[in-house]
Write an enzyme that holds these catalytic residues in place. Structure first.
Site, PDB file in Angstrom:
ATOM      1  N   HIS A   1      23.146 -25.338 -18.620  1.00 14.63           N
ATOM      2  CA  HIS A   1      24.210 -24.758 -19.463  1.00 14.63           C
ATOM      3  C   HIS A   1      23.860 -24.928 -20.941  1.00 14.63           C
ATOM      4  O   HIS A   1      24.035 -24.023 -21.755  1.00 14.63           O
ATOM      5  CB  HIS A   1      25.536 -25.482 -19.204  1.00 14.63           C
ATOM      6  CG  HIS A   1      26.238 -25.092 -17.939  1.00 14.63           C
ATOM      7  ND1 HIS A   1      26.559 -23.794 -17.633  1.00 14.63           N
ATOM      8  CD2 HIS A   1      26.707 -25.838 -16.893  1.00 14.63           C
ATOM      9  CE1 HIS A   1      27.197 -23.755 -16.459  1.00 14.63           C
ATOM     10  NE2 HIS A   1      27.292 -24.981 -15.988  1.00 14.63           N
TER      11      HIS A   1
ATOM     12  N   GLU B   1      26.816 -20.073 -15.045  1.00  9.74           N
ATOM     13  CA  GLU B   1      26.491 -20.833 -13.826  1.00  9.74           C
ATOM     14  C   GLU B   1      25.099 -20.477 -13.309  1.00  9.74           C
ATOM     15  O   GLU B   1      24.438 -21.294 -12.683  1.00  9.74           O
ATOM     16  CB  GLU B   1      27.535 -20.577 -12.736  1.00  9.74           C
ATOM     17  CG  GLU B   1      28.791 -21.416 -12.900  1.00  9.74           C
ATOM     18  CD  GLU B   1      28.524 -22.915 -12.928  1.00  9.74           C
ATOM     19  OE1 GLU B   1      27.795 -23.426 -12.063  1.00  9.74           O
ATOM     20  OE2 GLU B   1      29.038 -23.590 -13.838  1.00  9.74           O
TER      21      GLU B   1
ATOM     22  N   HIS C   1      21.848 -29.804 -14.238  1.00  2.00           N
ATOM     23  CA  HIS C   1      22.826 -28.711 -14.193  1.00  2.00           C
ATOM     24  C   HIS C   1      23.422 -28.472 -15.589  1.00  2.00           C
ATOM     25  O   HIS C   1      23.384 -27.360 -16.117  1.00  2.00           O
ATOM     26  CB  HIS C   1      23.934 -29.055 -13.191  1.00  2.00           C
ATOM     27  CG  HIS C   1      24.993 -27.998 -13.065  1.00  2.00           C
ATOM     28  ND1 HIS C   1      24.992 -27.057 -12.085  1.00  2.00           N
ATOM     29  CD2 HIS C   1      26.079 -27.724 -13.832  1.00  2.00           C
ATOM     30  CE1 HIS C   1      26.028 -26.241 -12.238  1.00  2.00           C
ATOM     31  NE2 HIS C   1      26.717 -26.638 -13.294  1.00  2.00           N
ATOM     32  N   GLU C   2      23.926 -29.546 -16.195  1.00  2.00           N
ATOM     33  CA  GLU C   2      24.512 -29.398 -17.534  1.00  2.00           C
ATOM     34  C   GLU C   2      23.432 -29.019 -18.543  1.00  2.00           C
ATOM     35  O   GLU C   2      23.695 -28.280 -19.496  1.00  2.00           O
ATOM     36  CB  GLU C   2      25.241 -30.687 -17.960  1.00  2.00           C
ATOM     37  CG  GLU C   2      26.385 -31.128 -17.042  1.00  2.00           C
ATOM     38  CD  GLU C   2      27.403 -30.037 -16.730  1.00  2.00           C
ATOM     39  OE1 GLU C   2      27.643 -29.166 -17.579  1.00  2.00           O
ATOM     40  OE2 GLU C   2      27.938 -30.043 -15.602  1.00  2.00           O
TER      41      GLU C   2
HETATM   42 ZN    ZN Z   1      28.314 -25.533 -14.188  1.00  2.00          ZN
END
Ligand code: ZN
Length: 503
Positions: free
Chosen positions: A270, A296, A266-267
């Protein structure tokens, strides 16, 4: 001749440097700074913030910006330059429409409110937090009223801060789909998945090995070590100074295999966004991600659309098993895939699975909307929250700690932020649907060619930073602006195939 922007440039550089310094302190305070440093550091950050605000309050700077705007309307600037002027204008509006004295009072309140929230959550005591929340809401309503255009709803002002072009009109339509599709789908899926054995996830996994495997995952999806560092913090997050200095954190639990892996991905999503911003704009105000929702979308694209996909795991599953042979050697690949995709209605948003996640956001959206469009009392909020959980997820939180007190956002005045999480999931599904048409996604994943996927996103999303809005990027990429139908179709198809249910 681009006189006005050239004149504004030294101020833009100053604002960018002050922001970078604040970002670096933020990173430091959550990773390596000694706990006793907080008070002194807060003073330094206060000075940096004052200097930042002074730039925008300078009458010469404001005149220069007005000139830039005129020249922009005359078509004198490029896409990148327009992006920088637009972001500067947004900050200017925020900082000049709110009287400085009120802004200071609000910041002090927010800081005290944040501390009160931590304690109230620990003690399961909403009444202790309610007076702070009431004052925060009053401030937010007042600030939004200073900035609202004629006839504009206060909640729309706040929503637009996080995602331009997504006000209540658009979100009501989006969340109507969320209700109509996800609520019945979750009920069906939960019936099928309630018997799935996920006990593999709670066995003991050495932290050292988890770090090693997550490091491998980071490299596998293409995070370059020379531009991206990985540290640890209580809650995983990503920060970027520019496209050559991106920092992410992860958190490792000895009895949870999936948490650190999916947080890393997830990170990582980003981080790839920030690393992909074009060199021409990276050291400017327009250098970060386009919006909260778009950011997101990139983290969720990797976490859910890519990393919860069996084709992603096929080439690397053996590596996972050989990292933890004792715990995983008897776990069949298909059971692992069904396990990581298990869906269930539960109380806590941050631990929610891909399917139920947007229902948590639906509750928050409706509660926030009531706060800003109806005259409801703060003391009624826990009851309203619990009723909505019962209505949409079929469960009533047993405590406020697991209910209305679970998120930090409101304590800091971040109203209008939550919908961007759900928008992100929907944008991710829309981009994924499009990429399936133009790229052999399944084959790329099976062959481990993540670089092709990364390059595509860089070309169509990442490089633009804040110079384009979410809708502009979608329109340019696939000839269509935001549409929730892709998200709904994606979820229906995914769970139909995984659990052989008809939707
Ligand atoms: Zn996030």
């Amino acid at each position: 001749m681009k006189k006005a922007l050239e004149q504004l440039q030294p101020y833009l550089d100053k604002v960018f440097s002050l922001l970078s310094a604040k970002t670096l302190f933020e990173w430091d305070s959550q990773t390596l700074a000694p706990s006793g440093s907080q008070d002194a550091t807060t003073q330094i950050i206060g000075t940096l913030s004052d200097e930042y605000q002074k730039v925008f309050l300078d009458k010469d700077v404001q005149a220069c910006y007005e000139k830039c705007k005129e020249e922009m309307e005359q078509g004198m600037y490029s896409l990148n330059e327009r992006g920088v002027i637009k972001v500067f204008g947004k900050r200017l509006e925020e900082l000049t429409k709110i009287p400085p004295q009120e802004f200071r009072e609000y910041n002090e309140l927010a800081s005290r409110s944040g501390i009160a929230w931590v304690k109230a959550k620990e003690d399961n005591n909403f009444d202790a937090f309610a007076p702070f929340l009431e004052k925060i809401i009053d401030f937010k309503k007042r600030f939004a009223s200073y900035r609202a255009k004629d006839g504009e709803e206060l909640y729309d002002v706040l929503l637009n801060d996080y995602e331009e072009g997504f006000g209540m009109k658009e979100l009501d339509l989006f969340f109507a789909d969320v209700k109509n599709v996800i609520i019945p789908l979750l009920k069906k899926v939960t019936k099928e998945t309630s018997t799935i054995d996920k006990s593999y996830n709670e066995q003991t996994y050495s932290i050292e090995k988890q770090r090693e495997f997550c490091d491998f995952l980071a490299t596998y999806i293409g995070l370059p070590k020379e531009y991206c560092v990985i540290s640890e913090s209580a809650h995983p997050f990503t920060l970027a100074l520019h496209n050559k200095d991106v920092r992410i954190t992860d958190h490792y639990y000895e009895n949870n295999l999936e948490s650190a892996m999916f947080s890393m991905i997830h990170e990582g999503g980003h981080a790839l966004y920030e690393l992909g911003v074009h060199d021409d704009i990276t050291l400017t105000l327009a250098g970060g991600g386009a919006s909260m929702g778009m950011h997101e979308s990139q983290s969720r694209f990797y976490e859910n659309n890519i990393c919860k996909n069996s084709a992603f795991w096929q080439p690397i599953y053996q590596k996972l098993v050989s990292t933890y042979p004792e715990q995983l050697s008897s776990l069949a690949f298909d059971d692992f895939i069904r396990g990581i995709n298990k869906a269930t209605a539960d109380y806590v948003r941050t631990e929610a699975d891909e399917l139920s996640y947007s229902l948590h956001i639906l509750v928050r959206y409706e509660v926030e909307k009531m706060i800003f469009t109806e005259d409801i009392s703060v003391s009624d909020l826990p009851r309203i929250w619990n009723e909505k959980y019962e209505e949409y997820l079929g469960i009533t939180p047993p405590t406020d700690t697991l209910g209305i007190l679970q998120d930090t956002h409101w304590s800091w005045g971040e109203f209008g932020y939550f919908p961007s999480y759900a928008i992100g999931s929907a944008v991710a599904a829309q981009i994924y649907a499009h990429m399936q048409k133009v790229l052999p996604m399944e084959d790329l994943l099976l062959e481990g060619k993540l670089s092709v996927i990364r390059d595509y996103l860089k070309e169509h999303v990442h490089q633009y930073g804040q110079t384009k809005t979410t809708n502009e990027m979608l329109m340019d990429m696939m000839g269509e602006s935001f549409s929730p139908k892709y998200y709904m179709e994606y979820l229906k198809n995914k769970y139909e195939v995984l659990y052989h249910i008809s939707t």
